[in-house]
Design an enzyme around this catalytic site. Structure first.
Site, PDB file in Angstrom:
ATOM      1  N   HIS A   1      42.111 -48.005  12.803  1.00 33.93           N
ATOM      2  CA  HIS A   1      42.629 -48.364  14.128  1.00 33.93           C
ATOM      3  C   HIS A   1      44.012 -47.712  14.255  1.00 33.93           C
ATOM      4  CE1 HIS A   1      42.901 -51.705  17.384  1.00 33.93           C
ATOM      5  NE2 HIS A   1      43.667 -50.685  17.713  1.00 33.93           N
TER       6      HIS A   1
ATOM      7  N   GLU B   1      38.716 -47.271  16.078  1.00 37.19           N
ATOM      8  CA  GLU B   1      38.958 -48.318  17.071  1.00 37.19           C
ATOM      9  C   GLU B   1      40.225 -48.004  17.858  1.00 37.19           C
ATOM     10  OE1 GLU B   1      37.813 -52.030  14.066  1.00 37.19           O
ATOM     11  OE2 GLU B   1      39.867 -51.653  14.643  1.00 37.19           O
TER      12      GLU B   1
ATOM     13  N   HIS C   1      35.914 -59.034  12.693  1.00 36.23           N
ATOM     14  CA  HIS C   1      37.212 -59.727  12.741  1.00 36.23           C
ATOM     15  C   HIS C   1      37.183 -61.007  11.935  1.00 36.23           C
ATOM     16  CE1 HIS C   1      41.306 -59.781  13.943  1.00 36.23           C
ATOM     17  NE2 HIS C   1      41.085 -58.675  14.612  1.00 36.23           N
TER      18      HIS C   1
HETATM   19  N1  PXP Z   1      37.029 -55.182  14.561  1.00 29.30           N
HETATM   20  C1  PXP Z   1      38.095 -54.871  15.350  1.00 29.30           C
HETATM   21  C2  PXP Z   1      37.835 -54.442  16.759  1.00 29.30           C
HETATM   22  C3  PXP Z   1      39.401 -54.912  14.847  1.00 29.30           C
HETATM   23  O1  PXP Z   1      40.435 -54.606  15.647  1.00 29.30           O
HETATM   24  C4  PXP Z   1      39.601 -55.275  13.495  1.00 29.30           C
HETATM   25  C5  PXP Z   1      40.991 -55.280  12.930  1.00 29.30           C
HETATM   26  O2  PXP Z   1      41.475 -53.971  12.913  1.00 29.30           O
HETATM   27  C6  PXP Z   1      38.472 -55.599  12.726  1.00 29.30           C
HETATM   28  C7  PXP Z   1      37.199 -55.555  13.284  1.00 29.30           C
HETATM   29  C8  PXP Z   1      38.595 -55.999  11.299  1.00 29.30           C
HETATM   30  O3  PXP Z   1      39.220 -57.248  11.195  1.00 29.30           O
HETATM   31  P1  PXP Z   1      39.643 -57.833   9.792  1.00 29.30           P
HETATM   32  O4  PXP Z   1      40.761 -56.983   9.270  1.00 29.30           O
HETATM   33  O5  PXP Z   1      40.059 -59.240  10.098  1.00 29.30           O
HETATM   34  O6  PXP Z   1      38.433 -57.781   8.902  1.00 29.30           O
END
Ligand code: PXP
Length: 247
Positions: free
Chosen positions: A44, A71, A199
């Site tokens: 990201h 992302e 997430h």
């Molecule tokens: N999906 C998205 C859209 C995210 O922004 C993130 C964090 O960058 C994640 C998944 C992954 O989240 P986590 O780091 O909590 O596993």
């Protein structure tokens, strides 16, 4: 169908950036994660470059052999990166540049749908093989909203699992959230959207999501995966997550 594991490597860059220099070496980590069985790598690249830098994205693109998922909020900078790199997947998130982490999905009202349509069209024109996934939170989402989203050219939705993870220990709330995700996932599938999730997923809360939505195509996991790796190393952590993905 087996759900693919895409490892989000933002936190490796956070650790590196804390000191300047190149320790840990992000590219070595990406290569090792692939060797250990990661089926995708997610980044990201936020505009403030507090973890993944723009250069990191281009460097990873040079060496990656599994699916690359990028992302971001679809501003001009992000769309240029997608056009240059042509990754396997672009995941569109609605958050403003300086939030700590994505903490909401797109609301599927007309204004956003029109915006997404423009963006998805631009991505598909410049990078026809890139799959577009849109990050959403299921509350108040109807099948019509999802059909409208599909009509923007979107290929998949990523279910924002943060609220589920937060309330996982509370049985009543866990069941509430799992039902919410299940209904949206089934509606999404009905209108032809693929389903991703992400997430705050971890080894404890992942199996229930997969049991509830066995057709989940991909999960992207960063924070918990990297934290578990401190104890188990990449190889065993990947094995543990893959087992959690086949409950
Ligand atoms: N999906 C998205 C859209 C995210 O922004 C993130 C964090 O960058 C994640 C998944 C992954 O989240 P986590 O780091 O909590 O596993």
């Amino acid at each position: 169908m087996t759900t693919k594991l895409s490892v989000n490597v933002n936190k490796i860059a956070t650790l590196r950036n804390a000191r300047g220099g190149n320790v840990p070496d992000l590219l070595e980590c990406v290569q090792f994660l692939e060797e250990c069985g990661a089926e995708g790598i997610t980044v990201h690249p936020r505009p403030d470059e507090r973890h993944i830098t723009k250069k990191d994205v281009y460097d990873i693109a040079e060496i990656i052999s599994v699916e690359f998922n990028i992302e971001g909020y679809p501003d001009e900078r992000y769309l240029d990166i997608i056009a240059d790199i042509q990754p396997a997947q672009a995941t569109l998130v609605p958050d403003p540049p300086h939030v700590i982490t994505s903490n909401a999905g797109w609301k599927l009202h007309t204004e956003n749908l029109l915006h997404l349509e423009k963006v998805v069209h631009q991505i598909k024109q410049n990078s026809p093989k890139t799959r577009v996934s849109v990050f959403i939170y299921p509350e108040d989402v109807t099948e019509t909203d999802l059909r409208n989203l599909k009509n923007t050219g979107t290929d998949r939705i990523e279910l924002y699992t943060g609220p589920y993870a937060e309330h996982y220990e509370n049985t009543e709330k866990r069941i509430h959230f799992l039902n919410l995700y299940k209904i949206t996932a089934l509606q999404g599938k009905n209108v032809g959207l693929g389903i991703n999730a992400g997430h705050d997923l971890n080894l404890d809360n992942l199996p229930d999501i997969i049991r509830t939505i066995p057709f989940t195509e991909e999960v992207s996991i960063g924070q918990a995966f990297i934290a578990d790796s401190l104890f188990f190393g990449f190889e065993e952590t990947i094995l543990r997550y893959k087992l959690a993905l086949r409950p």
